[in-house]
Design a protein around this motif. Structure first.
Motif, PDB file in Angstrom:
ATOM      1  N   SER A   1     -71.253 -17.068  74.662  1.00  0.00           N
ATOM      2  CA  SER A   1     -71.087 -18.431  75.158  1.00  0.00           C
ATOM      3  C   SER A   1     -72.269 -19.313  74.771  1.00  0.00           C
ATOM      4  N   ALA A   2     -73.304 -18.726  74.191  1.00  0.00           N
ATOM      5  CA  ALA A   2     -74.487 -19.464  73.738  1.00  0.00           C
ATOM      6  C   ALA A   2     -75.140 -18.675  72.610  1.00  0.00           C
ATOM      7  N   CYS A   3     -75.932 -19.367  71.800  1.00  0.00           N
ATOM      8  CA  CYS A   3     -76.663 -18.720  70.707  1.00  0.00           C
ATOM      9  C   CYS A   3     -78.104 -18.473  71.143  1.00  0.00           C
ATOM     10  N   THR A   4     -78.763 -17.558  70.460  1.00  0.00           N
ATOM     11  CA  THR A   4     -80.132 -17.190  70.776  1.00  0.00           C
ATOM     12  C   THR A   4     -81.085 -17.870  69.795  1.00  0.00           C
ATOM     13  N   ALA A   5     -82.215 -18.386  70.300  1.00  0.00           N
ATOM     14  CA  ALA A   5     -83.205 -19.038  69.426  1.00  0.00           C
ATOM     15  C   ALA A   5     -83.840 -17.992  68.505  1.00  0.00           C
TER      16      ALA A   5
END
Length: 86
Positions: free
Chosen positions: A78-82
């Protein structure tokens, strides 16, 4: 049938008679729902889990590519990682 309504993209309708849920319920985070989905976690022509290097927040109509400087190591995110520094 001419009065039947199909659930809109980004939502799902898990009951017959879309009139009871004209706007549908949001697709689950990590998944995307196309028009006519009947599950919050669809597979096949009505949606699916987000592929690797993309993300799907709740209510997604299609997978979104991870922005520059981020990544996705697995599907269904649901989100990307930096990205790490360096």
């Amino acid at each position: 049938e001419e009065f039947c309504q199909v659930c809109r993209a980004g939502t799902f309708c898990d009951a017959t008679g879309a009139v009871a849920h004209p706007s549908g319920k949001p697709c689950r985070d990590g998944y995307w729902c196309s028009t006519g989905s009947s599950s919050s976690t669809p597979f096949g022509i009505t949606g699916g889990a987000c592929p690797r290097n993309s993300y799907c927040p709740e209510g997604s109509m299609a997978p979104l590519l991870c922005p520059r400087g981020t990544y996705g190591t697995a599907g269904g995110q649901s989100a990307c990682t930096a990205c790490p520094a360096g």
